[in-house]
Design a protein around this motif. Structure first.
Motif, PDB file in Angstrom:
ATOM      1  N   UNK A 263      94.819  50.913  54.699  1.00 35.02           N
ATOM      2  CA  UNK A 263      94.610  50.697  53.272  1.00 35.02           C
ATOM      3  C   UNK A 263      93.613  49.555  53.058  1.00 35.02           C
ATOM      4  N   UNK A 264      93.717  48.494  53.882  1.00 35.08           N
ATOM      5  CA  UNK A 264      92.799  47.356  53.747  1.00 35.08           C
ATOM      6  C   UNK A 264      91.354  47.819  53.944  1.00 35.08           C
ATOM      7  N   UNK A 265      91.121  48.642  54.990  1.00 35.82           N
ATOM      8  CA  UNK A 265      89.779  49.158  55.270  1.00 35.82           C
ATOM      9  C   UNK A 265      89.260  49.988  54.093  1.00 35.82           C
ATOM     10  N   UNK A 266      90.137  50.814  53.518  1.00 32.77           N
ATOM     11  CA  UNK A 266      89.760  51.651  52.380  1.00 32.77           C
ATOM     12  C   UNK A 266      89.375  50.784  51.173  1.00 32.77           C
ATOM     13  N   UNK A 267      90.143  49.709  50.942  1.00 33.57           N
ATOM     14  CA  UNK A 267      89.856  48.792  49.829  1.00 33.57           C
ATOM     15  C   UNK A 267      88.500  48.120  50.007  1.00 33.57           C
ATOM     16  N   UNK A 268      88.240  47.640  51.224  1.00 35.45           N
ATOM     17  CA  UNK A 268      86.966  46.977  51.502  1.00 35.45           C
ATOM     18  C   UNK A 268      85.820  47.973  51.284  1.00 35.45           C
TER      19      UNK A 268
ATOM     20  N   UNK B  38     100.812  57.049  51.665  1.00 28.94           N
ATOM     21  CA  UNK B  38     100.067  58.247  51.270  1.00 28.94           C
ATOM     22  C   UNK B  38      98.686  57.779  50.813  1.00 28.94           C
ATOM     23  N   UNK B  39      97.645  58.067  51.593  1.00 28.38           N
ATOM     24  CA  UNK B  39      96.323  57.513  51.270  1.00 28.38           C
ATOM     25  C   UNK B  39      95.786  58.012  49.932  1.00 28.38           C
ATOM     26  N   UNK B  40      95.277  57.087  49.105  1.00 26.04           N
ATOM     27  CA  UNK B  40      94.738  57.402  47.776  1.00 26.04           C
ATOM     28  C   UNK B  40      93.215  57.386  47.842  1.00 26.04           C
ATOM     29  N   UNK B  41      92.622  58.558  48.040  1.00 24.95           N
ATOM     30  CA  UNK B  41      91.168  58.639  48.198  1.00 24.95           C
ATOM     31  C   UNK B  41      90.450  58.239  46.910  1.00 24.95           C
TER      32      UNK B  41
ATOM     33  N   UNK C  50      95.628  42.250  48.068  1.00 25.51           N
ATOM     34  CA  UNK C  50      97.092  42.354  48.076  1.00 25.51           C
ATOM     35  C   UNK C  50      97.557  43.802  47.867  1.00 25.51           C
ATOM     36  N   UNK C  51      96.648  44.633  47.308  1.00 25.82           N
ATOM     37  CA  UNK C  51      97.025  46.045  47.116  1.00 25.82           C
ATOM     38  C   UNK C  51      97.202  46.768  48.451  1.00 25.82           C
TER      39      UNK C  51
END
Lengths: 418, 418
Positions: B98-103, B131-134, B120-121
């Motif tokens: 999730x961190x990688x996706x946010x960045x 559950x990944x949120x694309x 923090x998200x």
């Protein structure tokens, strides 16, 4: 003063299969808020005795008021009324006032024979106070039990709204001791919610505890509402006036109107104050701009009409758009919206006009003009200005965003070119 | 086979002050229904730990699946995540995916610097499946406890929809054994709900227990939907086909379309099937008819445009309505709508047209023509028919009812004059 707390129960299988979107709860919440009632929960249940009773038990546990809507129709799946009679220990009896109203509706308004099934709508539990429904067949019902108020209303939105306004709110205000509640609302456009929050952060942090600010974003616009409550009306009004004046200064750059009004209302009011008229030339919004303006009572004072040129043929024949230009740059272009605006100003002879052309999707996009590309022109016979927008939503939202941006562009033009 | 039952919890103070209308619940209900999950209740609660925990306890009591939306944003009032960590006995940990996706989102899509608050998200309870949120920043979360599934999703509609479709439904179908669910829907016009109920009573009473009929009335139209469930798909489809065929015969007189479609959709489909075009000449509806038609994707194949003559000047100059007739019988008259229809047919060169003129209120009524008086003309270049309506509602509903009746009148004309 004790806080008065409510819960809303909406009844109907159609809510649970996703067939209808519940707009009633939002309306009821807003109206209760205005008189100082705090809505704690909202529950939707099916047309089932067990579920309705469970909801009545649970929702009344730590609240003062329970508002129910739905399940009062004349068909077999509408079981709310017998369930309520049972729950409050009464039985269904024919109410003469309601029966007369039903007969009047069928004879004078619907002009259809009244059948047994309809007359049954005049039966109400003998333990309730009937709330007359001027707009429809199913009456509202008011019950009291263990110091709590239970209200059952029909689910048809305009009937529910009529009953809330004319019967429920005044009765609740007499029944409970409420604090004074006051609101101040303004509308902004062209600024995001988080940017706005940043801009007013210092002011917001210093608001006293009994004044609260709400952000109400909607299609590229943000409404800001200060709500306050107090036992002293005079003091509250003064505080609200002071804080609202500060807030208005802080958001001046984006301020559309300093009252609880929509953008079409703000534009109408502006035109009315200047005694001017407008027209629209619409392609992609297909009449939606015109609808937003004409939905407001008294629109005929400021609005003359529209030429909706969904087809390019109509742009040429009715708005004098040049076929050569259409051929060269396409319908979604600065050149074409300029010609559309000039065309409608001349044809309908109005002071101002707005013209829009765009691609709303899902089809019709291209690499150069993807779905969501929109051109808008606004102005008067002396001067026109244009703006290009690139939205990235679905068709419904693109139509909504286009209308909002186009009306706001016209509003700004009128303010700046007065 | 045991029935799989769900409850939906929506979280957020904005739902309780009526700021936003909850459309998420309807979407989730529809999607769950399609895979055979029955939604039993829907609850909305505020951003309060106590209220969220109460809802989790109550809603999981007699259900298999609990779907939550909202409260996962980056602001202080979004408390759902720590509450869930606590409820399911875990703690918040940084999730690397999730961190990688946010960045990625901040660097490549938003092109804004990422701040602590956003990072923090990427923290999620260590007892959930992510559950990944694309489509956004807040991931979905899947918990299991005592044989029940709890899913937490962001409240932003298009992110929630993406997660439901790509993650939640496939996982639920693997996790539970579901019955087959089937629907058949049709739309009627020109008949009241109770009269309709009377006409189909005998048939409805004989429906087997696993088939259920729902009445869905809306602005003078009633949709009827049969829902069935079974372990055998083939048998269910056959039963639904048989019962639907009978129902269609029983309501034939009022049948608009035998699928889950709106009146504007039915009219569009009819025109498309005949390769014909239409236009509108609107006065009192002020573009709303045009909007209803153009809101449907692909409208450009059947719709050319409209002349909205809100002002009588425009009726005369653009639709060639006779000033003498306007003077003599007024704008709300059979004569004028006939001229408007003929005018727009000639001007926009379409196969069919509809024209409306009326008094929508609240002002403008008179003893001879009270608010709600409406004249409609529909037809083609060879033949026009008219009808007078008398509504008795508020402005919004009068516009809505006029549009419904006018479109239905045109639809009937096309069917009868093919």
């Amino acid at each position: 003063m004790e806080r008065i707390i409510a819960s809303i129960i909406t009844i109907g299988d159609e809510l649970l299969i996703g067939q209808v979107i519940d707009t009633n709860s939002a309306f009821i919440s807003q109206e209760l808020n205005k008189i100082g009632v705090w809505v704690k929960r909202r529950v939707a249940v099916g047309d089932s005795k067990e579920e309705i009773v469970r909801a009545l038990d649970e929702e009344s546990r730590d609240t003062n008021i329970i508002i129910m809507t739905g399940g009062l129709g004349p068909t077999a799946d509408d079981i709310t009324k017998p369930v309520l009679a049972d729950y409050f220990g009464g039985k269904l009896v024919m109410n003469e006032e309601v029966r007369k109203h039903l007969v009047y509706l069928f004879e004078e308004v619907f002009r259809r024979p009244i059948i047994e099934r309809n007359l049954k709508q005049a039966e109400v539990p003998d333990v309730c106070t009937v709330l007359p429904n001027a707009r429809g067949t199913a009456p509202g019902m008011w019950f009291e039990k263990a110091g709590k108020v239970f209200v059952s209303l029909p689910g048809v939105p305009h009937e529910m709204k009529g009953l809330i306004t004319t019967e429920v709110l005044p009765r609740l205000q007499r029944r409970f001791e409420m604090p004074f509640i006051g609101h101040r609302t303004l509308l902004t456009a062209g600024v995001g919610e988080s940017f706005l929050a940043e801009a007013i952060q210092h002011w917001e942090e210093k608001l006293p505890a009994h004044l609260k600010l709400a952000y109400l974003p909607n299609y590229g616009m943000v409404r800001l509402r200060i709500t306050g409550w107090s036992t002293s009306k005079a003091q509250l009004e003064q505080e609200l006036d002071t804080e609202f004046a500060t807030l208005k200064k802080l958001v001046q750059e984006w301020l559309v109107i300093d009252e609880d009004a929509t953008l079409p209302m703000a534009l109408s009011k502006l035109l009315r104050s200047k005694n001017k008229t407008m027209s629209t030339a619409e392609s992609c919004t297909g009449g939606y701009l015109a609808h937003l303006i004409t939905a407001i009572p008294g629109a005929s004072n400021i609005y003359k009409g529209s030429i909706i040129s969904y087809d390019n043929e109509v742009k040429i024949s009715q708005l004098q758009v040049s076929p050569v230009i259409l051929q060269k740059v396409g319908a979604v272009s600065e050149e074409v919206v300029l010609e559309m605006a000039a065309g409608v100003l001349a044809k309908l002879n109005t002071d101002y006009a707005v013209a829009v052309s765009g691609i709303m999707g899902p089809d019709g996009g291209s690499p150069e003009k993807p779905v969501g590309t929109v051109w808008v022109a606004v102005g008067n016979k002396q001067k026109l200005v244009t703006q290009k927008f690139q939205f990235r939503f679905d068709r419904d939202r693109n139509i909504e965003m286009t209308a909002t941006q186009a009306l706001n562009l016209l509003r700004k033009f009128i303010v700046e070119n007065a």
